[in-house]
Design an enzyme around this catalytic site. Structure first.
Site, PDB file in Angstrom:
ATOM      1  N   LYS A 208      45.938  36.317  44.727  1.00 42.58           N
ATOM      2  CA  LYS A 208      45.820  35.584  43.455  1.00 42.58           C
ATOM      3  C   LYS A 208      47.168  34.951  43.092  1.00 42.58           C
ATOM      4  O   LYS A 208      47.237  33.804  42.647  1.00 42.58           O
ATOM      5  CB  LYS A 208      45.333  36.507  42.335  1.00 42.58           C
ATOM      6  CG  LYS A 208      43.890  36.978  42.498  1.00 42.58           C
ATOM      7  CD  LYS A 208      42.906  35.806  42.397  1.00 42.58           C
ATOM      8  CE  LYS A 208      41.505  36.168  42.810  1.00 42.58           C
ATOM      9  NZ  LYS A 208      40.617  35.030  42.988  1.00 42.58           N
TER      10      LYS A 208
ATOM     11  N   TYR B 119      44.920  41.984  47.677  1.00 45.83           N
ATOM     12  CA  TYR B 119      44.037  41.169  46.832  1.00 45.83           C
ATOM     13  C   TYR B 119      44.849  40.513  45.706  1.00 45.83           C
ATOM     14  O   TYR B 119      44.790  39.299  45.499  1.00 45.83           O
ATOM     15  CB  TYR B 119      42.899  42.026  46.250  1.00 45.83           C
ATOM     16  CG  TYR B 119      42.280  41.384  45.030  1.00 45.83           C
ATOM     17  CD1 TYR B 119      41.410  40.305  45.174  1.00 45.83           C
ATOM     18  CD2 TYR B 119      42.602  41.814  43.748  1.00 45.83           C
ATOM     19  CE1 TYR B 119      40.882  39.668  44.058  1.00 45.83           C
ATOM     20  CE2 TYR B 119      42.067  41.194  42.629  1.00 45.83           C
ATOM     21  CZ  TYR B 119      41.213  40.126  42.785  1.00 45.83           C
ATOM     22  OH  TYR B 119      40.713  39.495  41.682  1.00 45.83           O
TER      23      TYR B 119
ATOM     24  N   SER C  58      43.539  36.272  37.894  1.00 45.09           N
ATOM     25  CA  SER C  58      43.266  37.620  37.388  1.00 45.09           C
ATOM     26  C   SER C  58      44.477  38.155  36.635  1.00 45.09           C
ATOM     27  O   SER C  58      45.625  37.835  36.967  1.00 45.09           O
ATOM     28  CB  SER C  58      42.971  38.522  38.585  1.00 45.09           C
ATOM     29  OG  SER C  58      43.051  39.862  38.204  1.00 45.09           O
TER      30      SER C  58
END
Ligand code: UDP
Length: 336
Positions: free
Chosen positions: A156, A152, A127
Site C-alpha cells: 500500500k 501487504y 489503508s
C-alpha cells in the site's frame, strides 16, 4: 445527463461490489475487471438484484496490460477505481513475492494501460495501515507514514509512492483513500463479505461464530491501555465507504490537485468488546467468546480524523456500529 464510464478493477470484491452498486445508483456506468481470485461470479447477480442492472464484466487479471488497454478503449473509460489487490496480512508474510508482484506490478500494469489510452484519473484503495501505531489520535492525513509491519502494508505504501511520482509528471490525477476498518454488508443482504477459509477480520469471525461455523471468538488481548483493555479500531460501514468513492469522482473531476489523500472512517473508535456487545444487543444473540493472547503485529488503537474528507469530498459516514453488526448478521444468515 448520462454520466461517464468507470473502470472498476476488483469490482466483484467486498468493497468493489458495494462501490459498483453506488456508482450505478448515481448514474455512472461501471465496467468491472476482476479475475475472481478472491470473489465469486454470483456477486454479479447480487448487484443486479439491487440495481436492476447487470454490469459489464471481464474476467481478467490486471497484469494483462494489452487486454486492459482494449477494454479501456472499447468502453471509453473516463476514470479508474482500483481495488484489485491481495489483502491478507498473514498470507503476505508467508508469500511476500506474490503480494509485491500482484499488488505493485498490478498497479504498474494498470497505470501503463491508462497512460497508453490517455486516461488521467485514478482512485486508489489505500489503508490506515500506513500509519502504524500513530502517536497522535485521531490520525490525520499529515501523520507520518511508518515502516510497514507486513508486506501487504508495504505494498500500500509503495503504491502510494508510485502514484505520487506519476502524479508529479502532470499526466495523472490521483485520489488515494485510506480506509479504516470496512465492515457490514449491503442492507438488502444481496452482497457482502465472502471470506475464504477462516476469517482474519473481527466482524466476519463474529458472524461465523454466531452462525455456529466457528466454535468461539478469541478476543486478542484485554490488557491494552484502553477503556476495557481491548484494541480500538474505527469500523466503517462498507456502504458509506463505497459512497466515498463516488464522491471522489466528483472531486477528481472538479479539482486541479495532482494527488490528494483522504482518511475514510467514522471518526469514532470502538473496542473489540464494544463490537461484541453491540452485536449481541442488536441481534439478540449470545456470542461464545473468550479472551486470548495478543495477536502479533496488532496496534493498540487507531481512529480517523475525517475532516478533510468531510470538507473536500463533501462526504461523511452516516451509518453506525449498530448498522454494521445488524447488516453483517443479515448477510451471514442468507449465506447458510
Ligand atoms: N480481533 C479479535 N479476534 C479476532 C479477529 C480480530 O480480537 O478473531 C481484533 C484484533 O485484535 C483487532 C480488531 O479485532 O484489535 C480488528 O481486527 P481486524 O483483523 O478485523 O482488523 P485490523 O487488525 O486490520 O485492524
Amino acid at each position: 445527463m448520462k454520466k461517464s464510464n468507470i473502470l472498476v478493477t476488483g469490482g466483484l470484491g467486498f468493497i468493489g461490489s458495494h462501490t459498483v452498486v453506488e456508482l450505478i445508483e448515481d448514474g455512472y456506468i461501471p465496467v468491472i475487471v476482476d479475475n475472481l481470485n478472491n470473489s465469486e461470479l454470483s456477486v454479479l447477480t447480487g448487484i443486479e438484484k439491487i440495481t436492476k442492472i447487470k454490469p459489464i464484466f471481464y474476467n481478467l487479471n490486471i497484469l494483462n496490460t494489452n487486454i486492459l488497454e482494449e477494454i479501456i478503449i472499447q468502453h471509453q473509460i473516463d476514470c479508474v477505481i482500483h481495488f484489485a489487490a491481495h489483502k491478507a496480512v498473514g498470507e503476505s508474510v508467508e508469500n511476500p513475492l506474490e503480494y509485491y508482484y500482484n499488488n505493485v506490478s498490478g498497479l504498474i500494469s494498470l497505470l501503463k494501460a491508462m497512460e497508453k489510452c490517455n486516461v488521467k484519473k485514478i482512485i486508489f484503495s489505500s489503508s490506515c495501515t500506513v500509519y502504524g501505531q500513530a502517536s497522535q489520535l485521531p490520525v490525520t492525513e499529515n501523520n507520518p507514514i511508518l515502516k510497514a509491519e507486513s508486506p501487504y502494508g508495504n505494498t500500500k505504501k509503495i503504491c502510494e509512492e508510485i502514484l505520487t511520482d506519476v502524479a508529479k509528471t502532470g499526466k495523472l490525477k490521483v485520489v488515494s483513500l485510506r480506509y479504516f476498518n470496512p465492515a457490514g454488508a449491503h442492507k438488502s443482504a444481496f452482497i457482502g463479505e465472502l471470506p475464504k477459509g477462516i476469517p482474519n477480520n473481527l466482524i466476519p469471525f463474529i458472524t461465523q461464530t454466531a452462525a455456529g461455523i466457528r466454535h468461539s471468538l478469541t478476543i486478542f488481548g484485554d490488557d491494552y491501555n484502553t477503556l476495557d483493555g481491548t484494541c480500538i479500531r474505527d469500523y466503517i460501514h462498507v456502504t458509506d465507504l463505497a459512497k466515498a468513492h463516488v464522491k471522489s469522482i466528483n472531486f477528481i473531476n472538479s479539482n486541479e490537485s495532482e494527488i490528494e489523500v483522504f482518511n475514510i472512517g467514522t471518526g469514532k473508535g470502538s473496542t473489540v468488546l464494544e463490537i461484541v456487545k453491540a452485536f449481541e444487543k442488536e441481534n439478540s444473540i449470545k456470542l461464545n467468546y473468550k479472551i486470548g493472547n495478543r495477536r502479533s503485529g496488532d496496534i493498540e488503537k487507531i481512529w480517523a480524523d475525517c475532516k478533510k474528507a468531510n470538507t473536500l469530498l463533501n462526504w461523511k459516514a452516516q451509518l453506525t456500529i449498530e448498522n454494521i453488526v445488524k447488516d453483517a448478521w443479515k448477510w451471514q444468515n442468507q449465506l447458510i
